[in-house]
Scaffold this motif. Structure first.
Motif, PDB file in Angstrom:
ATOM      1  N   SER B  31       0.818  -1.247  -0.091  1.00  0.00           N
ATOM      2  CA  SER B  31      -0.015  -0.040  -0.046  1.00  0.00           C
ATOM      3  C   SER B  31       0.908   1.252   0.124  1.00  0.00           C
ATOM      4  O   SER B  31       2.044   1.218   0.619  1.00  0.00           O
ATOM      5  N   ALA B  32       0.364   2.191  -0.662  1.00  0.00           N
ATOM      6  CA  ALA B  32       0.717   3.762  -0.611  1.00  0.00           C
ATOM      7  C   ALA B  32      -0.227   4.402   0.341  1.00  0.00           C
ATOM      8  O   ALA B  32      -1.250   4.478  -0.109  1.00  0.00           O
ATOM      9  N   CYS B  33       0.130   4.685   1.321  1.00  0.00           N
ATOM     10  CA  CYS B  33      -0.645   5.353   2.370  1.00  0.00           C
ATOM     11  C   CYS B  33      -0.492   6.994   2.558  1.00  0.00           C
ATOM     12  O   CYS B  33       0.553   7.176   2.650  1.00  0.00           O
ATOM     13  N   VAL B  34      -1.568   7.615   2.190  1.00  0.00           N
ATOM     14  CA  VAL B  34      -1.769   8.928   2.131  1.00  0.00           C
ATOM     15  C   VAL B  34      -2.361   9.440   3.076  1.00  0.00           C
ATOM     16  O   VAL B  34      -3.553   9.199   3.309  1.00  0.00           O
ATOM     17  N   LEU B  35      -1.872  10.616   3.591  1.00  0.00           N
ATOM     18  CA  LEU B  35      -2.774  11.505   4.417  1.00  0.00           C
ATOM     19  C   LEU B  35      -2.778  12.838   4.006  1.00  0.00           C
ATOM     20  O   LEU B  35      -1.629  13.445   3.573  1.00  0.00           O
ATOM     21  N   ASN B  36      -3.713  13.653   4.046  1.00  0.00           N
ATOM     22  CA  ASN B  36      -4.123  14.821   3.397  1.00  0.00           C
ATOM     23  C   ASN B  36      -4.657  15.770   4.421  1.00  0.00           C
ATOM     24  O   ASN B  36      -5.811  15.745   4.934  1.00  0.00           O
ATOM     25  N   LEU B  37      -3.651  16.754   4.926  1.00  0.00           N
ATOM     26  CA  LEU B  37      -3.962  17.541   5.954  1.00  0.00           C
ATOM     27  C   LEU B  37      -4.558  18.982   5.362  1.00  0.00           C
ATOM     28  O   LEU B  37      -4.593  19.988   5.986  1.00  0.00           O
ATOM     29  N   VAL B  94       4.541   8.785  -6.419  1.00  0.00           N
ATOM     30  CA  VAL B  94       3.135   9.139  -6.009  1.00  0.00           C
ATOM     31  C   VAL B  94       3.314  10.710  -6.090  1.00  0.00           C
ATOM     32  O   VAL B  94       3.796  11.277  -5.373  1.00  0.00           O
ATOM     33  N   GLU B  95       2.135  11.223  -7.018  1.00  0.00           N
ATOM     34  CA  GLU B  95       2.110  12.476  -7.324  1.00  0.00           C
ATOM     35  C   GLU B  95       0.769  13.230  -6.638  1.00  0.00           C
ATOM     36  O   GLU B  95      -0.337  12.300  -7.086  1.00  0.00           O
ATOM     37  N   SER B  96       0.754  14.208  -6.280  1.00  0.00           N
ATOM     38  CA  SER B  96      -0.555  14.848  -5.618  1.00  0.00           C
ATOM     39  C   SER B  96      -0.434  16.512  -6.099  1.00  0.00           C
ATOM     40  O   SER B  96       0.512  17.019  -6.236  1.00  0.00           O
ATOM     41  N   ASN B  97      -1.797  16.828  -6.301  1.00  0.00           N
ATOM     42  CA  ASN B  97      -1.870  18.019  -6.550  1.00  0.00           C
ATOM     43  C   ASN B  97      -1.770  19.228  -5.448  1.00  0.00           C
ATOM     44  O   ASN B  97      -1.500  20.423  -5.581  1.00  0.00           O
ATOM     45  N   VAL B  98      -1.679  18.619  -4.259  1.00  0.00           N
ATOM     46  CA  VAL B  98      -1.622  19.376  -2.922  1.00  0.00           C
ATOM     47  C   VAL B  98      -0.669  18.461  -2.089  1.00  0.00           C
ATOM     48  O   VAL B  98      -0.651  17.305  -2.391  1.00  0.00           O
ATOM     49  N   ASP B  99      -0.148  19.155  -1.158  1.00  0.00           N
ATOM     50  CA  ASP B  99       0.804  18.413  -0.222  1.00  0.00           C
ATOM     51  C   ASP B  99       0.083  17.532   0.449  1.00  0.00           C
ATOM     52  O   ASP B  99      -0.909  17.545   1.067  1.00  0.00           O
ATOM     53  N   VAL B 100       0.764  16.257   0.546  1.00  0.00           N
ATOM     54  CA  VAL B 100       0.362  15.203   1.294  1.00  0.00           C
ATOM     55  C   VAL B 100       1.523  14.454   1.801  1.00  0.00           C
ATOM     56  O   VAL B 100       2.681  14.969   1.495  1.00  0.00           O
ATOM     57  N   ILE B 101       1.477  13.468   2.748  1.00  0.00           N
ATOM     58  CA  ILE B 101       2.328  12.770   3.428  1.00  0.00           C
ATOM     59  C   ILE B 101       2.126  11.177   3.145  1.00  0.00           C
ATOM     60  O   ILE B 101       1.056  10.737   3.066  1.00  0.00           O
ATOM     61  N   VAL B 102       3.205  10.610   2.632  1.00  0.00           N
ATOM     62  CA  VAL B 102       3.280   9.231   2.052  1.00  0.00           C
ATOM     63  C   VAL B 102       3.977   8.225   2.788  1.00  0.00           C
ATOM     64  O   VAL B 102       5.125   8.545   3.082  1.00  0.00           O
ATOM     65  N   GLN B 103       3.540   6.943   3.284  1.00  0.00           N
ATOM     66  CA  GLN B 103       4.136   5.884   3.830  1.00  0.00           C
ATOM     67  C   GLN B 103       3.930   4.776   3.091  1.00  0.00           C
ATOM     68  O   GLN B 103       2.719   4.494   2.611  1.00  0.00           O
ATOM     69  N   HIS B 104       4.895   3.929   3.102  1.00  0.00           N
ATOM     70  CA  HIS B 104       4.810   2.686   2.161  1.00  0.00           C
ATOM     71  C   HIS B 104       4.970   1.540   3.073  1.00  0.00           C
ATOM     72  O   HIS B 104       5.827   1.322   3.781  1.00  0.00           O
ATOM     73  N   THR B 105       4.230   0.694   2.715  1.00  0.00           N
ATOM     74  CA  THR B 105       3.924  -0.694   3.709  1.00  0.00           C
ATOM     75  C   THR B 105       3.625  -1.883   2.602  1.00  0.00           C
ATOM     76  O   THR B 105       3.035  -1.801   1.834  1.00  0.00           O
ATOM     77  N   ARG B 106       4.446  -2.878   2.959  1.00  0.00           N
ATOM     78  CA  ARG B 106       4.396  -4.465   2.276  1.00  0.00           C
ATOM     79  C   ARG B 106       3.788  -5.342   3.460  1.00  0.00           C
ATOM     80  O   ARG B 106       4.566  -5.331   4.513  1.00  0.00           O
ATOM     81  N   LEU B 107       2.839  -6.237   3.130  1.00  0.00           N
ATOM     82  CA  LEU B 107       2.581  -7.382   4.093  1.00  0.00           C
ATOM     83  C   LEU B 107       2.738  -8.566   3.091  1.00  0.00           C
ATOM     84  O   LEU B 107       2.113  -8.474   2.185  1.00  0.00           O
TER      85      LEU B 107
END
Lengths: 125, 125, 125, 125
Positions: B31-37, B94-107
């Motif tokens: 997963s590419a986990c994105v948070l949009n603040l 991972v590109e976004s039109n606004v600032d986000v924060i991204v964490q990468h996880t593999r299970l």
């Protein structure tokens, strides 16, 4: 030890998740681990973000000076008596009134044995 | 919460891989986990890089304001109806039109039990 | 995509280790995963550092533009025909002639099942 | 190799923990892995922080130039003959007199099989 900048006041963990199940003697859990190198106590506030509902705030912890606190998410109750749900994709914001350093760790025993993952959280300002 | 800089618009994950096999009840995934603040929705575009072929783009997701989205790679279809292949060494942008924060996880459950790995992705501009 | 700064030319991985044993069908291994977002090929040089002997250099790889390369350490031969030893605490330096992004991953099956760990490498200049 | 800035002199690991138990042939352990790219030896000092007691300092190691040292926490004795306790939530501060790079890794075999986690430590000045 009392450097001007010893971390940041705002830390982000985009991948938070509380596994629903555990096997063996170790309970699946997730922690936001905080270290406070400042000379006064850090008041920590956690906000939980979801995919499909409003953020859930009001989770608090104290990290005294020259101490660490490993904030385990399960069992944590906010100021309205609410808990963090299990089995939901989440993200975390960790806010502190003084500079701290934050590392995020998940221990997952959903399937027999043990899985661990960790990363330094992402510092913002 | 609406800070000037709340992350970055471009995030890199050099080690992406979709395991082909799973054991037990949990499917191997990444997963590419994105948070949009930010206060407006983030339009997310994923591009997949390979060792031996042209990049594969056109994968999109939306992350509403004050929400997270955990983008699971398996099952993701691009705007030409293509899926991300399994068992291939890959990298992600991972590109976004606004600032986000991204964490990468593999299970990974290729072999009995469960392996997890995670890291904050690498922010570019 | 051809941003001025798309990573760094020098990346450090202080914890490198090639497990000696494997169980199940998956061989224990470690990789330096490189993504090249520049418009020309990246010439990658790896240097291995040890606790008790001189560094071992001369390991090379090419990462074409818009490609990733997951450099697996086991089986890698340097320009003097030497291999990276197993079961030795090591560190890695990854040098490139153009900016790249590097992630470090270990898969360990020394004991039954599967362990994974990953981190974005540390960028220097 | 003797770049002006090759890392940092102060590194933080907010989540440190020495598992009490092990299974199989591999002992649970945790390491602070240091790489020294400078031309003179690095004198490393470790300080351990706790949730409920004063920090424990006086742990030392040497990392020669162009060498790595993987400092395993278990068995480490400080200058007063004290060991780092097991089964306690801790944080680590790694100080060096010259710039180094630090990665933190835990191997946990508390439950059958093997769990690994790693991250580049957080650099402070």
């Amino acid at each position: 030890m009392a450097k001007k900048r010893v971390g940041a006041k705002l830390w982000i963990i985009p991948d938070s998740y509380l596994p629903e199940q555990s096997t063996g003697g170790m309970k699946s859990h997730e922690s936001a681990c905080v270290l406070n190198l400042q000379s006064r106590a850090a008041k920590i506030k956690l906000t939980v973000y979801f995919e499909d509902r409003e953020p859930l705030g009001g989770f608090e912890a104290i990290c005294p000076p020259a101490r660490t606190v490993h904030i385990r998410l399960e069992g944590l109750k906010n100021n309205r008596g609410e808990f963090i749900p299990v089995a939901k994709p989440m993200a975390l914001m960790v806010e502190s009134n003084v500079d701290v350093i934050v590392q995020h760790t998940r221990l997952d025993t959903t399937q027999p044995a043990l899985a661990l993952m960790t990363t330094i959280a992402f510092p913002l300002s």
